[in-house]
Design a protein around this motif. Structure first.
Motif, short mmCIF file in Angstrom:
data_model
loop_
_atom_site.label_atom_id
_atom_site.label_comp_id
_atom_site.label_asym_id
_atom_site.label_seq_id
_atom_site.Cartn_x
_atom_site.Cartn_y
_atom_site.Cartn_z
N LEU A 116 0.85 -1.18 0.00
CA LEU A 116 0.00 0.00 0.00
C LEU A 116 0.89 1.24 0.00
CD1 LEU A 116 -2.64 -1.14 2.63
CD2 LEU A 116 -3.06 -0.76 0.21
N GLY A 117 0.41 2.30 -0.60
CA GLY A 117 1.19 3.53 -0.67
C GLY A 117 2.26 3.50 -1.73
N VAL B 257 3.61 10.67 -5.32
CA VAL B 257 3.49 11.40 -4.06
C VAL B 257 2.09 11.24 -3.49
CG1 VAL B 257 3.55 13.68 -2.99
CG2 VAL B 257 5.27 13.06 -4.71
N ALA B 258 1.07 11.39 -4.35
CA ALA B 258 -0.32 11.27 -3.91
C ALA B 258 -0.62 9.87 -3.37
CB ALA B 258 -1.27 11.59 -5.07
N GLY C 10 -1.89 6.01 0.93
CA GLY C 10 -1.82 4.61 1.31
C GLY C 10 -2.56 3.68 0.38
N VAL C 11 -2.80 4.11 -0.85
CA VAL C 11 -3.48 3.28 -1.85
C VAL C 11 -2.47 2.40 -2.58
CG1 VAL C 11 -4.72 3.39 -4.07
CG2 VAL C 11 -5.39 4.88 -2.20
N ALA C 12 -2.90 1.21 -2.97
CA ALA C 12 -2.10 0.38 -3.88
C ALA C 12 -2.55 0.70 -5.30
CB ALA C 12 -2.29 -1.10 -3.58
N LEU C 13 -1.65 1.28 -6.10
CA LEU C 13 -1.97 1.66 -7.47
C LEU C 13 -1.30 0.68 -8.43
CD1 LEU C 13 -3.01 3.52 -9.69
CD2 LEU C 13 -1.05 5.02 -9.28
N VAL C 14 -2.10 -0.02 -9.24
CA VAL C 14 -1.57 -1.05 -10.14
C VAL C 14 -1.83 -0.66 -11.59
CG1 VAL C 14 -1.67 -3.48 -10.80
CG2 VAL C 14 -2.02 -2.82 -8.40
N PHE C 15 -0.74 -0.53 -12.36
CA PHE C 15 -0.83 -0.29 -13.79
C PHE C 15 -0.75 -1.63 -14.52
CE2 PHE C 15 0.45 3.93 -12.46
CZ PHE C 15 -0.16 4.77 -13.38
N LEU C 16 -1.70 -1.90 -15.40
CA LEU C 16 -1.62 -3.06 -16.29
C LEU C 16 -0.97 -2.58 -17.59
CD1 LEU C 16 -5.12 -4.71 -15.77
CD2 LEU C 16 -3.04 -4.90 -14.38
N LYS D 145 8.72 2.18 -15.13
CA LYS D 145 9.71 1.27 -14.52
C LYS D 145 10.39 1.94 -13.33
CE LYS D 145 10.75 -0.77 -19.05
NZ LYS D 145 9.86 0.15 -19.78
N LEU D 146 10.63 3.24 -13.45
CA LEU D 146 11.31 3.98 -12.38
C LEU D 146 10.43 4.13 -11.15
CD1 LEU D 146 13.65 5.78 -11.34
CD2 LEU D 146 12.50 7.71 -12.49
N TYR D 147 9.18 4.52 -11.34
CA TYR D 147 8.31 4.83 -10.21
C TYR D 147 7.62 3.61 -9.62
CZ TYR D 147 9.03 9.79 -11.06
OH TYR D 147 9.61 11.02 -11.20
N ALA D 148 7.60 2.50 -10.33
CA ALA D 148 6.97 1.30 -9.78
C ALA D 148 7.84 0.69 -8.69
CB ALA D 148 6.74 0.29 -10.90
#
Length: 251
Positions: free
Chosen positions: A47-48, A169-170, A175-181, A204-207
């Motif tokens: 998370l986050g 940053v957001a 505390g969210v889990a953000l998933v890119f497909l 790739k950098l921010y993941a």
């Protein structure tokens, strides 16, 4: 009501739901698939943080994400789906056990709007899991409105880099889990291990976590954890596909 007005109404509702809710402490959100959670070393995705799940067509990216949504909902957590290319299939989602009524689905018109919606959804504190599908379709507004070839070199990469920087940053604050497909993009002359994902270097950098999926034959899908800042574990394994039911939760 127009699509944009509908999305604004959804965000206002989420803001009211999240009013006064404190940020969740850093933790994980399980994928619900035992083999993958074990291979991550932490029991799930952080998370986050931002995660990327990529693979070729038919490798199970969407199915995996929908099963994560179902798992989150079963634990009482909210989820949202940013449908970039307007291919979300509610019938298929429901067949996998996703509750459609509480699932927030928004359809941005550009990369900038997708990032804005993602940031607002994260800040609402009403969701713990946010899916963006697919990253490869995130197109800057200028490119959408300009003639072919007239938008200038590097614009797409710059917009993604700027958007991801602010979004990271957001996400960390909320505390969210953000998933890119994302889609696999093979490099000429390189082996399977060198396969990479579309969209340039920014994602790739921010993941914090990157997971590659590839069909392994006979109802199996192979996964490889290529980046794992959360658990510092780079596991691999296979998921078993059950026709009509998605991936088996246990081996």
């Amino acid at each position: 009501m127009t699509e944009r007005e509908r999305q604004r109404a959804i965000l206002l509702k989420l803001a009211r739901l999240g009013d006064g809710v404190q940020c969740r402490p850093p933790s994980i959100i399980p994928t619900g698939l035992a083999a993958l959670d074990a291979a991550l070393g932490t029991g799930g995705l952080p998370l986050g943080a931002i995660a990327e799940i990529f693979g070729s067509s038919g490798s199970g990216k969407t199915t995996l994400a929908l099963q994560m949504v179902r798992r989150a909902q079963s634990k009482g957590a909210g989820a949202a789906w940013i449908d970039v290319d307007r291919t979300f299939d509610p019938t298929y989602a429901a067949s996998l056990g996703v509750a459609l009524a509480p699932l927030v689905v928004v359809m941005p018109e550009s990369a900038e709007e997708a990032f804005e919606l993602a940031a607002k959804l994260a800040a609402s504190q009403a969701v713990s899991l946010l899916i963006v599908d697919p990253a490869a379709a995130l197109t800057p507004a200028v490119e959408l409105n300009a003639a072919i070839g007239s938008s200038g070199p590097g614009l797409h990469g710059r917009v993604l880099a700027s958007g991801l920087q602010k979004l990271a940053v957001a996400v960390a604050r909320s505390g969210v889990a953000l998933v890119f497909l994302n889609q696999t993009r093979s490099r000429m002359g390189a082996g399977a291990e060198a396969d990479t994902s579309a969209g340039g270097a920014s994602l790739k950098l921010y993941a914090a976590v990157r997971i590659a999926l590839e069909p392994a034959g006979a109802g199996q899908v192979r996964f490889r954890i290529l980046k794992n800042k959360a658990g510092d574990v780079y596991g691999r394994g296979e998921l078993r596909w059950i026709p009509g039911a998605g991936f088996a939760e246990t081996a």
